[in-house]
Design a protein around this motif. Structure first.
Motif, PDB file in Angstrom:
ATOM      1  N   GLU A  66      44.263 -20.203 -38.867  1.00  0.00           N
ATOM      2  CA  GLU A  66      43.895 -21.477 -38.084  1.00  0.00           C
ATOM      3  C   GLU A  66      44.255 -22.403 -38.143  1.00  0.00           C
ATOM      4  O   GLU A  66      45.046 -23.678 -37.521  1.00  0.00           O
ATOM      5  CB  GLU A  66      42.346 -21.518 -37.044  1.00  0.00           C
ATOM      6  CG  GLU A  66      41.666 -22.619 -36.237  1.00  0.00           C
ATOM      7  CD  GLU A  66      41.160 -22.697 -35.366  1.00  0.00           C
ATOM      8  OE1 GLU A  66      40.161 -21.242 -36.030  1.00  0.00           O
ATOM      9  OE2 GLU A  66      40.790 -22.814 -34.753  1.00  0.00           O
ATOM     10  N   ASP A  86      40.164 -17.215 -39.462  1.00  0.00           N
ATOM     11  CA  ASP A  86      40.060 -18.009 -39.029  1.00  0.00           C
ATOM     12  C   ASP A  86      38.617 -18.098 -39.641  1.00  0.00           C
ATOM     13  O   ASP A  86      38.167 -17.822 -39.667  1.00  0.00           O
ATOM     14  CB  ASP A  86      39.151 -17.014 -37.380  1.00  0.00           C
ATOM     15  CG  ASP A  86      38.632 -18.994 -36.430  1.00  0.00           C
ATOM     16  OD1 ASP A  86      38.628 -20.044 -37.376  1.00  0.00           O
ATOM     17  OD2 ASP A  86      38.425 -18.824 -35.081  1.00  0.00           O
ATOM     18  N   ASP A  89      34.784 -19.954 -36.457  1.00  0.00           N
ATOM     19  CA  ASP A  89      34.967 -19.598 -34.859  1.00  0.00           C
ATOM     20  C   ASP A  89      33.887 -19.505 -34.526  1.00  0.00           C
ATOM     21  O   ASP A  89      33.153 -19.315 -34.531  1.00  0.00           O
ATOM     22  CB  ASP A  89      35.659 -17.581 -35.198  1.00  0.00           C
ATOM     23  CG  ASP A  89      35.798 -17.557 -33.740  1.00  0.00           C
ATOM     24  OD1 ASP A  89      36.385 -18.169 -32.714  1.00  0.00           O
ATOM     25  OD2 ASP A  89      35.515 -16.232 -33.002  1.00  0.00           O
ATOM     26  N   GLY A  90      33.673 -20.707 -33.458  1.00  0.00           N
ATOM     27  CA  GLY A  90      32.443 -21.040 -33.412  1.00  0.00           C
ATOM     28  C   GLY A  90      32.884 -22.520 -33.342  1.00  0.00           C
ATOM     29  O   GLY A  90      31.742 -22.641 -33.808  1.00  0.00           O
ATOM     30  N   THR A  91      34.068 -23.501 -33.750  1.00  0.00           N
ATOM     31  CA  THR A  91      33.544 -24.724 -34.422  1.00  0.00           C
ATOM     32  C   THR A  91      32.691 -25.641 -33.147  1.00  0.00           C
ATOM     33  O   THR A  91      31.567 -26.529 -33.996  1.00  0.00           O
ATOM     34  CB  THR A  91      34.999 -24.983 -34.470  1.00  0.00           C
ATOM     35  OG1 THR A  91      35.354 -24.241 -35.108  1.00  0.00           O
ATOM     36  CG2 THR A  91      34.973 -26.343 -35.276  1.00  0.00           C
ATOM     37  N   ALA A 192      34.934 -16.153 -30.494  1.00  0.00           N
ATOM     38  CA  ALA A 192      35.710 -14.661 -29.935  1.00  0.00           C
ATOM     39  C   ALA A 192      35.275 -13.386 -30.534  1.00  0.00           C
ATOM     40  O   ALA A 192      34.935 -12.540 -30.292  1.00  0.00           O
ATOM     41  CB  ALA A 192      36.712 -15.097 -29.735  1.00  0.00           C
ATOM     42  N   GLU A 209      39.170 -12.803 -22.407  1.00  0.00           N
ATOM     43  CA  GLU A 209      39.865 -14.007 -22.227  1.00  0.00           C
ATOM     44  C   GLU A 209      41.337 -14.434 -22.500  1.00  0.00           C
ATOM     45  O   GLU A 209      41.816 -13.713 -23.361  1.00  0.00           O
ATOM     46  CB  GLU A 209      39.181 -14.794 -23.297  1.00  0.00           C
ATOM     47  CG  GLU A 209      38.712 -16.239 -23.876  1.00  0.00           C
ATOM     48  CD  GLU A 209      38.309 -16.966 -24.645  1.00  0.00           C
ATOM     49  OE1 GLU A 209      37.522 -16.909 -25.396  1.00  0.00           O
ATOM     50  OE2 GLU A 209      38.791 -18.244 -25.333  1.00  0.00           O
TER      51      GLU A 209
HETATM   52  C1  IPD Z   1      37.359 -20.557 -30.285  1.00  0.00           C
HETATM   53  C2  IPD Z   1      36.555 -19.871 -29.748  1.00  0.00           C
HETATM   54  C3  IPD Z   1      35.649 -19.493 -28.442  1.00  0.00           C
HETATM   55  C4  IPD Z   1      37.130 -19.191 -27.690  1.00  0.00           C
HETATM   56  C5  IPD Z   1      38.385 -20.307 -27.570  1.00  0.00           C
HETATM   57  C6  IPD Z   1      38.633 -20.332 -29.635  1.00  0.00           C
HETATM   58  P1  IPD Z   1      37.081 -21.407 -32.736  1.00  0.00           P
HETATM   59  O1  IPD Z   1      37.701 -20.537 -31.168  1.00  0.00           O
HETATM   60  O2  IPD Z   1      36.916 -18.251 -30.135  1.00  0.00           O
HETATM   61  O3  IPD Z   1      34.811 -18.698 -28.452  1.00  0.00           O
HETATM   62  O4  IPD Z   1      36.554 -19.040 -26.531  1.00  0.00           O
HETATM   63  O5  IPD Z   1      39.647 -19.992 -26.946  1.00  0.00           O
HETATM   64  O6  IPD Z   1      40.010 -21.121 -29.583  1.00  0.00           O
HETATM   65  O7  IPD Z   1      37.701 -22.668 -31.782  1.00  0.00           O
HETATM   66  O8  IPD Z   1      36.149 -21.815 -33.113  1.00  0.00           O
HETATM   67  O9  IPD Z   1      37.507 -21.089 -33.493  1.00  0.00           O
END
Ligand code: IPD
Length: 273
Positions: A66, A86, A89-91, A192, A209
């Motif tokens: 990412e 990633d 995930d969930g930054t 996600a 999504e």
């Molecule tokens: C996000 C998360 C989130 C989803 C976003 C992603 P990140 O990833 O997975 O749940 O809704 O589409 O971009 O930016 O936290 O790695």
């Protein structure tokens, strides 16, 4: 039969992902003010890709991360063995202390996903699956739910980081229609990768999504499939990892019922970014 990707799989599980929660959080933004990135995202990705390159060499293996893509590296899936990462995930959760954050590592060969590992850091849950070998959470086998009645389901969706009013309207209109079927509930963990693991372990029936990226879902895709679930495009066609659109579900019945309600909007494919 000899497992050709055993060493890679075992290394992915062991790679230093538990360090994610240890460092100071410095927040920056990427594509817009709500697209957050921290020094931890960058550091963890560096650690993971660094260890993988050291172990497997750069020539034969490719890497889609990412943060590397955010810095301008190509995001193209070739036939070569490719690690799709990633680091956090969930930054947004991580920045705010909302307790769902995951590290996600998927591995594809000939554009086919071979295995996936998702570590849900704060819950200390390690989800993993290898093609044809089942899915596991902390070494216990996991299975999707057997609920077939959408009215007895919990569905997950997320709004992502694109806040253009037309897209947000479509996202919430879809959610409203699904909520009013009615389903038992709508949820979203903010990661996600974790959402897909929740489908895989039967806590929810589906997660969909539009706008996610390949690194959010590569590992989860293997975990859902190996737990007995399925993946489709949001139009009901075959799942395409680079398309940024996905429905993951426990069954075709639940997936098709959701697909009926999804208001599709355009997104730029990962391999066209
Ligand atoms: C996000 C998360 C989130 C989803 C976003 C992603 P990140 O990833 O997975 O749940 O809704 O589409 O971009 O930016 O936290 O790695």
């Amino acid at each position: 039969m000899e497992d050709p990707w055993k060493r890679e799989f075992e290394f992915a599980v062991e790679v230093e992902i538990r360090k994610a929660g240890e460092s100071e959080i410095r927040v920056m933004t990427k594509s817009c003010t709500v697209d957050l990135v921290t020094k931890t995202d960058e550091r963890v990705e560096k650690i993971i890709i660094g260890s993988l390159k050291e172990e497997f060499g750069e020539g034969t293996h490719c890497f889609i991360g990412e943060e590397s893509v955010a810095k301008g590296e190509a995001c193209v899936l070739t036939d070569k063995p490719t690690w799709i990462i990633d680091p956090v995930d969930g930054t947004t959760n991580f920045v705010h202390g909302f307790p769902f954050v995951a590290v996600s590592i998927g591995f594809a060969v000939n554009k086919e996903l071979e295995f996936g590992v998702v570590y849900s850091c704060l819950e200390d849950k390690m989800y993993k699956a290898q093609k044809g070998k089942g899915a596991f959470c902390n070494d216990e086998p996991i299975q999707v739910s057997d609920v077939q009645d959408i009215k007895k389901s919990i569905i997950i969706s997320e709004h992502g980081v694109d806040r253009s009013p037309e897209k947000v309207t479509k996202i919430f209109s879809t959610m409203q229609k699904i909520l009013c079927i009615p389903v038992h509930g709508l949820r979203g963990s903010g990661t996600a990768a974790t959402n897909m693991c929740l489908v895989a372990c039967g806590a929810v029936e589906a997660f969909f999504e539009i706008g996610i990226h390949c690194w959010d879902i590569a590992a989860g895709a293997v975990i859902v499939k190996e737990a007995g679930g399925l993946l489709l495009d949001v139009n009901g066609g075959p799942f395409d990892l680079m398309s940024r659109r996905m429905v993951s579900a426990n069954s075709d019945t639940i997936a098709q019922r959701i697909i009926k309600e999804i208001e599709i909007f355009p997104v730029v494919r990962d391999d066209a970014l």
